[in-house]
Design a protein around this motif. Sequence first.
Motif, short mmCIF file in Angstrom:
data_model
loop_
_atom_site.label_atom_id
_atom_site.label_comp_id
_atom_site.label_asym_id
_atom_site.label_seq_id
_atom_site.Cartn_x
_atom_site.Cartn_y
_atom_site.Cartn_z
N GLU A 234 1.04 -1.71 -0.10
CA GLU A 234 0.19 -0.01 0.41
C GLU A 234 1.33 1.38 0.21
N ILE A 235 1.79 1.11 0.73
CA ILE A 235 2.96 2.53 1.59
C ILE A 235 3.62 2.02 -0.59
N VAL A 236 3.75 1.66 -1.25
CA VAL A 236 4.53 1.87 -2.43
C VAL A 236 2.74 2.00 -3.39
N ALA A 237 2.03 2.01 -3.54
CA ALA A 237 1.29 1.97 -4.87
C ALA A 237 0.38 3.18 -4.06
N ASP A 238 0.54 3.60 -3.36
CA ASP A 238 0.17 5.34 -2.89
C ASP A 238 1.13 6.75 -3.09
N GLY A 239 2.05 5.84 -3.87
CA GLY A 239 3.49 6.67 -3.75
C GLY A 239 4.37 7.39 -2.27
N ASN A 252 13.31 6.25 -6.60
CA ASN A 252 12.89 5.75 -6.08
C ASN A 252 13.25 4.17 -6.01
N PRO A 253 14.34 3.46 -5.27
CA PRO A 253 14.24 2.08 -5.10
C PRO A 253 13.28 0.70 -4.95
N ALA A 254 12.23 0.97 -5.24
CA ALA A 254 10.82 -0.10 -4.91
C ALA A 254 11.76 -0.56 -5.78
N PRO A 255 11.39 -2.17 -5.77
CA PRO A 255 11.22 -3.16 -7.03
C PRO A 255 10.26 -3.25 -7.80
N LYS A 256 10.74 -3.30 -8.58
CA LYS A 256 9.14 -3.20 -9.89
C LYS A 256 8.44 -4.82 -10.21
N ASN A 257 9.85 -5.85 -9.18
CA ASN A 257 9.12 -7.44 -9.28
C ASN A 257 9.86 -8.02 -8.10
#
Length: 263
Positions: A234-239, A252-257
């Motif tokens: 949720e934290i990733v999805a809402d920005g 933004n270092p969030a993994p794509k997969n």
Amino acid sequence: MKRSNFIGLAFTALVTLFTQVPASAAELELLHPGKLLVATEGTFPPFSMRAPNGALDGLEIRLMTEICKRLGLKYEPVLIKWDSLLIGLQADQYDMTSDSMDITPERQKKVTFADGWLESGGVILVPRGSAIKSVNDIKGKHVGALVSSTFAKIGEDNGAIVKGYKAESDALQDMANGNLDAVITDAIAAGYAIKQSKLPFEILPEYVSHVQKGFAIKKGKPELVKAINKTLAEIVADGTYAKLTTDLVGFNPAPKNPIRSVE
């Protein structure tokens, strides 16, 4: 208003209220009600470090603060040296770790990782003007890395004389003092260290590994794993993830997969 309608509205309000109440310690398999004890080093910028005012800050600290806020839990960081992180986890000294730990098949046999929360890789730092130009050049060289880390193993596998450190900052200081030829570390940590401390080092362009970082949880706590995974997504999805991390590392270092949890 009819009595039946009133009762129906009251029931709906109660359901809403209870669904907003934080999960109990039993439901999340927590060690203490209402608290999430999370191990971190506190000495590995930009993952965990001290802000100018002395408070803990960093990528993992910000994310854990937001996760606990959304779960209605009090966030309690526990400062632990790197080489004792998993030992303390198995001994129930805390609920989980947030430290910058690579998700590897070997570690997945010992602990359950929440879904990968950050993507990075290992790089080699050298003093400017070094003759070391690639991983092939570290054979026989004195190379620093966190003790018991994947970076230390990479150095050993490539013939380096590896010296282990309990804190990343100690390895960098040793290289600044001329005691090391190179340091193998995380790409994000390396870039941050050079930028913030204006160190006379350079990062070799070749990555020696590609990894995702994971929050480690003791096996047998599926509800805690589910809660962390859901909240992190949720934290990733809402920005929010991007807002919390970009000012520290520039992207933004969030993994794509993300690597998914394996119990």
